[in-house]
Motif scaffolding. Structure first.
Motif, PDB file in Angstrom:
ATOM      1  N   VAL A 166       0.845  -1.199   0.000  1.00 43.33           N
ATOM      2  CA  VAL A 166       0.000   0.000   0.000  1.00 43.33           C
ATOM      3  C   VAL A 166       0.882   1.252   0.000  1.00 43.33           C
ATOM      4  CG1 VAL A 166      -1.639   1.367   1.368  1.00 43.33           C
ATOM      5  CG2 VAL A 166      -2.005  -1.096   1.074  1.00 43.33           C
ATOM      6  N   GLY A 167       1.910   1.270   0.851  1.00 48.08           N
ATOM      7  CA  GLY A 167       2.823   2.409   0.891  1.00 48.08           C
ATOM      8  C   GLY A 167       3.510   2.642  -0.441  1.00 48.08           C
ATOM      9  N   HIS A 168       3.932   1.568  -1.070  1.00 46.81           N
ATOM     10  CA  HIS A 168       4.589   1.659  -2.373  1.00 46.81           C
ATOM     11  C   HIS A 168       3.636   2.243  -3.416  1.00 46.81           C
ATOM     12  CE1 HIS A 168       7.154   0.564  -5.747  1.00 46.81           C
ATOM     13  NE2 HIS A 168       6.103  -0.018  -6.296  1.00 46.81           N
ATOM     14  N   GLN A 169       2.434   1.702  -3.491  1.00 43.77           N
ATOM     15  CA  GLN A 169       1.458   2.146  -4.496  1.00 43.77           C
ATOM     16  C   GLN A 169       1.054   3.609  -4.279  1.00 43.77           C
ATOM     17  OE1 GLN A 169       0.623   0.562  -7.201  1.00 43.77           O
ATOM     18  NE2 GLN A 169       1.672  -1.341  -6.666  1.00 43.77           N
ATOM     19  N   LEU A 170       0.792   3.984  -3.037  1.00 48.10           N
ATOM     20  CA  LEU A 170       0.369   5.357  -2.758  1.00 48.10           C
ATOM     21  C   LEU A 170       1.532   6.334  -2.914  1.00 48.10           C
ATOM     22  CD1 LEU A 170      -2.001   4.753   0.285  1.00 48.10           C
ATOM     23  CD2 LEU A 170      -2.628   5.136  -2.117  1.00 48.10           C
ATOM     24  N   GLY A 171       2.727   5.907  -2.508  1.00 44.23           N
ATOM     25  CA  GLY A 171       3.905   6.763  -2.640  1.00 44.23           C
ATOM     26  C   GLY A 171       4.237   7.051  -4.086  1.00 44.23           C
ATOM     27  N   ASN A 172       4.129   6.033  -4.959  1.00 44.80           N
ATOM     28  CA  ASN A 172       4.389   6.240  -6.386  1.00 44.80           C
ATOM     29  C   ASN A 172       3.405   7.223  -7.006  1.00 44.80           C
ATOM     30  OD1 ASN A 172       6.686   4.770  -6.743  1.00 44.80           O
ATOM     31  ND2 ASN A 172       5.648   2.946  -7.504  1.00 44.80           N
ATOM     32  N   ARG A 173       2.237   7.333  -6.415  1.00 42.25           N
ATOM     33  CA  ARG A 173       1.216   8.258  -6.918  1.00 42.25           C
ATOM     34  C   ARG A 173       1.225   9.585  -6.163  1.00 42.25           C
ATOM     35  NH1 ARG A 173      -0.037   3.187  -7.672  1.00 42.25           N
ATOM     36  NH2 ARG A 173      -1.235   2.537  -9.487  1.00 42.25           N
ATOM     37  N   HIS A 174       2.159   9.734  -5.236  1.00 40.28           N
ATOM     38  CA  HIS A 174       2.284  10.963  -4.435  1.00 40.28           C
ATOM     39  C   HIS A 174       0.978  11.306  -3.724  1.00 40.28           C
ATOM     40  CE1 HIS A 174       6.246  11.772  -6.185  1.00 40.28           C
ATOM     41  NE2 HIS A 174       5.716  11.304  -7.308  1.00 40.28           N
ATOM     42  N   MET A 175       0.305  10.286  -3.218  1.00 39.86           N
ATOM     43  CA  MET A 175      -0.977  10.471  -2.540  1.00 39.86           C
ATOM     44  C   MET A 175      -0.745  10.811  -1.073  1.00 39.86           C
ATOM     45  SD  MET A 175      -3.513   9.798  -4.701  1.00 39.86           S
ATOM     46  CE  MET A 175      -4.815   9.671  -3.518  1.00 39.86           C
ATOM     47  N   PRO A 176      -1.258  11.940  -0.615  1.00 37.03           N
ATOM     48  CA  PRO A 176      -1.177  12.218   0.813  1.00 37.03           C
ATOM     49  C   PRO A 176      -2.105  11.268   1.568  1.00 37.03           C
ATOM     50  CG  PRO A 176      -2.392  13.951  -0.299  1.00 37.03           C
ATOM     51  CD  PRO A 176      -1.901  13.013  -1.355  1.00 37.03           C
ATOM     52  N   ILE A 177      -1.671  10.821   2.728  1.00 39.20           N
ATOM     53  CA  ILE A 177      -2.437   9.848   3.512  1.00 39.20           C
ATOM     54  C   ILE A 177      -2.665  10.364   4.921  1.00 39.20           C
ATOM     55  CG2 ILE A 177      -1.457   7.935   2.190  1.00 39.20           C
ATOM     56  CD1 ILE A 177       0.198   7.250   4.738  1.00 39.20           C
ATOM     57  N   GLN A 178      -3.598   9.733   5.588  1.00 39.19           N
ATOM     58  CA  GLN A 178      -3.789   9.896   7.028  1.00 39.19           C
ATOM     59  C   GLN A 178      -3.830   8.493   7.615  1.00 39.19           C
ATOM     60  OE1 GLN A 178      -7.103  12.423   8.088  1.00 39.19           O
ATOM     61  NE2 GLN A 178      -6.479  14.012   6.645  1.00 39.19           N
ATOM     62  N   ILE A 179      -3.209   8.334   8.761  1.00 41.72           N
ATOM     63  CA  ILE A 179      -3.205   7.026   9.422  1.00 41.72           C
ATOM     64  C   ILE A 179      -4.059   7.132  10.667  1.00 41.72           C
ATOM     65  CG2 ILE A 179      -1.787   5.277  10.556  1.00 41.72           C
ATOM     66  CD1 ILE A 179       0.475   6.121   8.622  1.00 41.72           C
ATOM     67  N   GLU A 180      -5.040   6.258  10.766  1.00 43.83           N
ATOM     68  CA  GLU A 180      -5.979   6.210  11.885  1.00 43.83           C
ATOM     69  C   GLU A 180      -5.986   4.794  12.450  1.00 43.83           C
ATOM     70  OE1 GLU A 180      -7.776   8.862  12.915  1.00 43.83           O
ATOM     71  OE2 GLU A 180      -7.134  10.171  11.273  1.00 43.83           O
ATOM     72  N   GLU A 181      -5.376   4.596  13.588  1.00 41.09           N
ATOM     73  CA  GLU A 181      -5.298   3.281  14.225  1.00 41.09           C
ATOM     74  C   GLU A 181      -4.856   2.208  13.230  1.00 41.09           C
ATOM     75  OE1 GLU A 181      -7.614   2.172  17.348  1.00 41.09           O
ATOM     76  OE2 GLU A 181      -7.887   4.205  18.070  1.00 41.09           O
ATOM     77  N   ASN A 182      -5.753   1.356  12.752  1.00 39.91           N
ATOM     78  CA  ASN A 182      -5.403   0.272  11.821  1.00 39.91           C
ATOM     79  C   ASN A 182      -5.825   0.569  10.387  1.00 39.91           C
ATOM     80  OD1 ASN A 182      -4.363  -1.280  13.937  1.00 39.91           O
ATOM     81  ND2 ASN A 182      -6.407  -1.996  14.459  1.00 39.91           N
ATOM     82  N   GLU A 183      -5.985   1.855  10.077  1.00 39.45           N
ATOM     83  CA  GLU A 183      -6.470   2.243   8.753  1.00 39.45           C
ATOM     84  C   GLU A 183      -5.518   3.243   8.099  1.00 39.45           C
ATOM     85  OE1 GLU A 183     -11.247   2.246   9.772  1.00 39.45           O
ATOM     86  OE2 GLU A 183     -10.176   4.153   9.747  1.00 39.45           O
TER      87      GLU A 183
END
Length: 147
Positions: free
Chosen positions: A90-107
């Motif tokens: 997931v980190g690889h796929q989102l990082g390649n797309r430069h997607m900003p994320i938020q981390i919430e507990e297990n999500e």
């Protein structure tokens, strides 16, 4: 009315009526904007640099009425990886797309896009489209780089 600072949170304004300023999560990071409250009061904000608004922030208080920040719910993709390998993918796929994320507990939460949903479903990584009120904006960090 011109706003130059956050006065505090709504809990500190007991006995006030609230006029809601409805913002998107992205607008929480804007320091200069013009917007109308639910009752039609025009707000012109020019906030200090690095100000991040939060739901419940009070921007104006006069005559026992306070303008309070509310966030409009938006569609997000909630990703729930169940193993280290899935987290890394997931980190690889989102990082390649430069997607900003938020981390919430297990999500891992990202702005909704149907292609991302299809991608993760195809990889058997649990995800779902959810209507959610975000407490903070997705922050984009722009830095020059090459692939």
């Amino acid at each position: 009315m011109k706003i130059t600072a956050v006065l505090g949170c709504e809990a500190h304004f007991q006995g006030y009526t609230f006029d809601e300023l409805m913002l998107t999560s992205d607008e929480l990071a804007k320091r200069v904007f013009r917007k109308k409250t639910v009752s039609g009061r025009e707000i012109k904000a020019s906030l200090p640099r690095n100000t991040l608004l939060k739901p419940g922030d009070v921007l104006l208080a006069e005559a026992r009425c306070a303008v309070v920040v509310r966030v409009i719910p938006e569609w997000v993709l909630v990703i729930r990886p169940t193993s280290f390998a899935q987290i890394a993918e997931v980190g690889h796929q989102l990082g390649n797309r430069h997607m900003p994320i938020q981390i919430e507990e297990n999500e891992i939460v990202v702005a909704y896009h149907p292609l991302l949903e299809t991608l993760f479903q195809g990889m058997d990584i649990a995800c779902e489209r959810v209507l959610r009120t975000l407490e903070r904006p997705f922050l984009h960090i722009f830095a020059p780089h090459m692939h």
